[in-house]
Scaffold this motif. Structure first.
Motif, PDB file in Angstrom:
ATOM      1  N   ILE A 287       0.841  -1.198   0.000  1.00 27.05           N
ATOM      2  CA  ILE A 287       0.000   0.000   0.000  1.00 27.05           C
ATOM      3  C   ILE A 287       0.874   1.245   0.000  1.00 27.05           C
ATOM      4  N   CYS A 288       0.508   2.182  -0.845  1.00 25.72           N
ATOM      5  CA  CYS A 288       1.100   3.521  -0.871  1.00 25.72           C
ATOM      6  C   CYS A 288      -0.003   4.492  -0.452  1.00 25.72           C
ATOM      7  N   PHE A 289       0.015   4.929   0.786  1.00 21.64           N
ATOM      8  CA  PHE A 289      -1.029   5.830   1.317  1.00 21.64           C
ATOM      9  C   PHE A 289      -0.594   7.252   0.977  1.00 21.64           C
ATOM     10  N   ASP A 290      -0.752   7.596  -0.341  1.00 23.10           N
ATOM     11  CA  ASP A 290      -0.043   8.774  -0.818  1.00 23.10           C
ATOM     12  C   ASP A 290      -0.811  10.090  -0.741  1.00 23.10           C
ATOM     13  N   GLU A 291      -1.938  10.108  -0.048  1.00 24.68           N
ATOM     14  CA  GLU A 291      -2.554  11.378   0.378  1.00 24.68           C
ATOM     15  C   GLU A 291      -3.227  11.159   1.713  1.00 24.68           C
ATOM     16  N   TRP A 292      -2.809  11.929   2.705  1.00 19.97           N
ATOM     17  CA  TRP A 292      -3.464  11.907   4.003  1.00 19.97           C
ATOM     18  C   TRP A 292      -3.265  13.254   4.697  1.00 19.97           C
ATOM     19  N   ASN A 293      -4.236  13.676   5.427  1.00 22.05           N
ATOM     20  CA  ASN A 293      -4.109  14.844   6.300  1.00 22.05           C
ATOM     21  C   ASN A 293      -5.464  15.181   6.900  1.00 22.05           C
ATOM     22  N   VAL A 294      -5.435  16.114   7.829  1.00 23.39           N
ATOM     23  CA  VAL A 294      -6.656  16.756   8.323  1.00 23.39           C
ATOM     24  C   VAL A 294      -7.047  17.816   7.294  1.00 23.39           C
ATOM     25  N   TRP A 295      -8.347  17.839   6.951  1.00 18.11           N
ATOM     26  CA  TRP A 295      -8.792  18.796   5.934  1.00 18.11           C
ATOM     27  C   TRP A 295     -10.279  19.074   6.139  1.00 18.11           C
ATOM     28  N   TYR A 296     -10.578  20.192   6.742  1.00 17.57           N
ATOM     29  CA  TYR A 296     -11.996  20.549   6.888  1.00 17.57           C
ATOM     30  C   TYR A 296     -12.217  21.994   7.302  1.00 17.57           C
ATOM     31  N   HIS A 297     -11.205  22.657   7.815  1.00 18.88           N
ATOM     32  CA  HIS A 297     -11.410  23.984   8.405  1.00 18.88           C
ATOM     33  C   HIS A 297     -11.962  24.985   7.395  1.00 18.88           C
ATOM     34  N   ILE A 299     -12.803  24.048   3.967  1.00 18.38           N
ATOM     35  CA  ILE A 299     -13.168  23.346   2.739  1.00 18.38           C
ATOM     36  C   ILE A 299     -14.460  23.860   2.115  1.00 18.38           C
ATOM     37  N   GLU A 300     -15.473  24.173   2.910  1.00 19.12           N
ATOM     38  CA  GLU A 300     -16.742  24.611   2.342  1.00 19.12           C
ATOM     39  C   GLU A 300     -16.624  26.006   1.727  1.00 19.12           C
ATOM     40  N   GLU A 301     -15.979  26.919   2.451  1.00 18.78           N
ATOM     41  CA  GLU A 301     -15.800  28.270   1.924  1.00 18.78           C
ATOM     42  C   GLU A 301     -14.944  28.250   0.667  1.00 18.78           C
ATOM     43  N   ASP A 302     -13.824  27.508   0.705  1.00 17.06           N
ATOM     44  CA  ASP A 302     -12.936  27.451  -0.451  1.00 17.06           C
ATOM     45  C   ASP A 302     -13.590  26.755  -1.631  1.00 17.06           C
ATOM     46  N   GLU A 320      -5.298  25.676   5.228  1.00 15.49           N
ATOM     47  CA  GLU A 320      -5.767  25.303   6.563  1.00 15.49           C
ATOM     48  C   GLU A 320      -4.835  25.851   7.645  1.00 15.49           C
ATOM     49  N   THR A 321      -5.425  26.340   8.717  1.00 15.62           N
ATOM     50  CA  THR A 321      -4.666  26.686   9.911  1.00 15.62           C
ATOM     51  C   THR A 321      -4.910  25.586  10.928  1.00 15.62           C
ATOM     52  N   TYR A 322      -3.851  24.849  11.265  1.00 10.55           N
ATOM     53  CA  TYR A 322      -4.007  23.675  12.118  1.00 10.55           C
ATOM     54  C   TYR A 322      -3.836  24.016  13.586  1.00 10.55           C
TER      55      TYR A 322
END
Length: 503
Positions: A287-297, A299-302, A320-322
């Protein structure tokens, strides 16, 4: 709350592939332009690369980077980004509804990657294009000279081939949003023929075939089965993508989504095994898990913005500001990748600069490290060696994502060359500290040499240009070795890196 943890040097999951700590960067928003490349910036080098950003990247010790996309690659013409810059065309990027100036192409990116100490993992366009264009790209990039395309590269000032060994066969081809979206069988056949051609060129090339864009796709996991049945013998990895959110504001449920990731990996691992058995194949696919992250802050506006804006160049997008909560989540996710490293050999944080990224950079201004930078960095620096199978006995909780989620998240890595043992620990309990008791079997000479901690912050606290080091790791205390066991107290909602000399 008490927790008993059992660690033994002989309880090995397997040797971790260093590429588990890789990254991804796409021609999207300000990831490239004013992210890594800004010729007018005060810190820019002779090639136009921001050295302030480059230093942060170098400190991560990233093994490999996936480029140039992402959704962008599915309509990308690689030859637009080569040759004299003043002759390169400006194109419309259909994925992110913006203009691509092509001032950074494969040769410029290769210079940056070399400066950063990172191997390239290139993606080819199997959306709007196909086998012949992919083969041309490979020849331009990798052949030494004496052919039309290799000599073309040399005429562009790049004498030596880039010798790229990792190639992604398209991007998210299961997604209806993708330019050139295909059915599993259509895509699997194309990926098979592309991988065959690449391996005829160089049998040492590793090919990554597209798996599901996420585990909630209606075609998951049937997509993986059908694709692999078309190409299993000619590919080396199947990609997985997954992004995480806490839209509900429920922190414990957010942390529990780590369990979803484990189920995702386990399901695709079973699918790989099924196809291997059905085809009586001898090779292994990982497996190559080649995209992962937190992403929601944002997303709707953008999402509303990019679907309506008028084709800008390098617009602000998904920046995103984490916060501290996100950092704890990323720490847990890195632990899960370590625990699943027998299946997951490559994983790429998405993305690296500005766009859903651990590094942010203002145009013409400062760069800074976001909260998630640090757990990613520590895993990369200290998570190399043998992953250990660790038993954790601690209180658990139930949530929407899973039941019986341990409040204590633990991963361990034994580096036999350096004679070190590293434990990565997150206390996910919102209010209670943990009284830790860790048995160290097979490590009679263990000595604590470093304790790094992130704790004591509001879960919504962030780093910013004004306060770039508001949330940073500090030296921990209150943990030591007593009678051959690690004992101490871990504060509520805290992240710890415990490093031991075991020589």
């Amino acid at each position: 709350m008490k927790a008993r943890v059992t660690v033994h040097r002989d309880f090995r999951i397997g040797l971790i592939d260093d590429r588990l700590y890789s990254a991804f960067i796409e021609h999207m928003g300000r990831a490239i332009y004013s992210g890594i490349f800004e010729p007018d910036h005060p810190s820019a080098d002779a090639n136009g690369f921001r050295t302030d950003v480059l230093k942060f990247v170098q400190d991560l010790k990233i093994p490999a980077i996936r480029y140039p996309g992402g959704n962008f690659v599915s309509a990308y013409r690689w030859e637009d980004g080569i040759g004299p810059k003043d002759q390169r065309p400006v194109r419309l990027d259909l994925a992110w509804r913006s203009k691509e100036t092509n001032q950074v192409g494969i040769n410029e990116f290769a210079i940056w990657a070399e400066k950063a100490g990172i191997d390239m993992m290139l993606a080819v366009n199997l959306g709007s294009r196909g086998l012949e264009d992919a083969r041309d790209f490979l020849e331009y990039v990798n052949f030494p000279g004496g052919t039309h395309l290799s000599d073309l590269r040399r005429s562009h000032g790049t004498e030596k081939p880039h010798d790229v060994k990792m190639w992604c066969l398209g991007n998210e081809m299961d997604g209806p949003w993708q330019v050139g979206h295909k059915t599993a069988v259509e895509y699997g056949r194309l990926a098979n023929e592309t991988a065959k051609a690449f391996k005829l060129f160089d049998k040492s090339i590793e090919a990554v075939v597209c798996g599901s864009s996420n585990d909630r796709m209606p075609t998951y996991p049937e997509w993986e089965r059908q694709v692999l049945e078309e190409c299993y013998e000619n590919v080396d990895y199947i990609s997985l993508h997954k992004y995480f959110d806490n839209k509900s504001g429920d922190t414990l449920n957010f942390f529990g989504k780590i369990e979803e990731t484990g189920r995702y990996i386990q399901a695709i691992g079973g699918t790989i095994d099924y196809v291997k058995a059905k085809k009586r194949a001898k090779n292994d696919v990982y497996i190559c898990f080649d995209e992962w992250n937190v992403w929601y802050h944002n997303i709707e506006e953008d999402g509303r913005r990019w679907k309506s804006w008028d084709w800008p160049e390098a617009p602000e997008l998904l920046e995103e500001t984490y916060n501290f909560e996100d950092a704890l989540f990323v720490a847990c996710l890195m632990n899960e990748f370590i625990r699943r490293s027998d299946r997951v050999k490559i994983a790429c944080i998405a993305q690296l600069v500005n766009v859903i990224a651990p590094i942010r950079a203002e145009k013409g201004g400062p760069a800074w490290r976001q909260t998630i930078y640090y757990p990613y960095q520590f895993a990369s620096l200290y998570g190399r060696g043998d992953a250990l199978n660790i038993a954790v006995d601690c209180l658990t909780y139930d949530c929407d994502a899973a039941n019986d989620v341990s409040y204590l998240d633990v991963a361990g890595v034994h580096d036999r060359e350096a004679n070190t043992l590293t434990l990565f620990i997150v206390n996910r309990h919102l209010t209670e500290s943990v009284e830790l008791d860790v048995s160290l079997g097979g490590f009679p000479k263990a000595r604590l040499i470093e304790h790094l901690v992130m704790q004591g912050h509001d879960l919504r606290a962030v780093n910013s240009p004004e306060r770039p080091e508001h949330i940073v790791p500090t030296q921990g205390s209150g943990v030591g070795i007593e009678d051959g066991a690690v004992k101490g107290t871990l504060a509520a909602v805290s992240y710890h890196v415990l490093r031991f000399s075991v020589g």
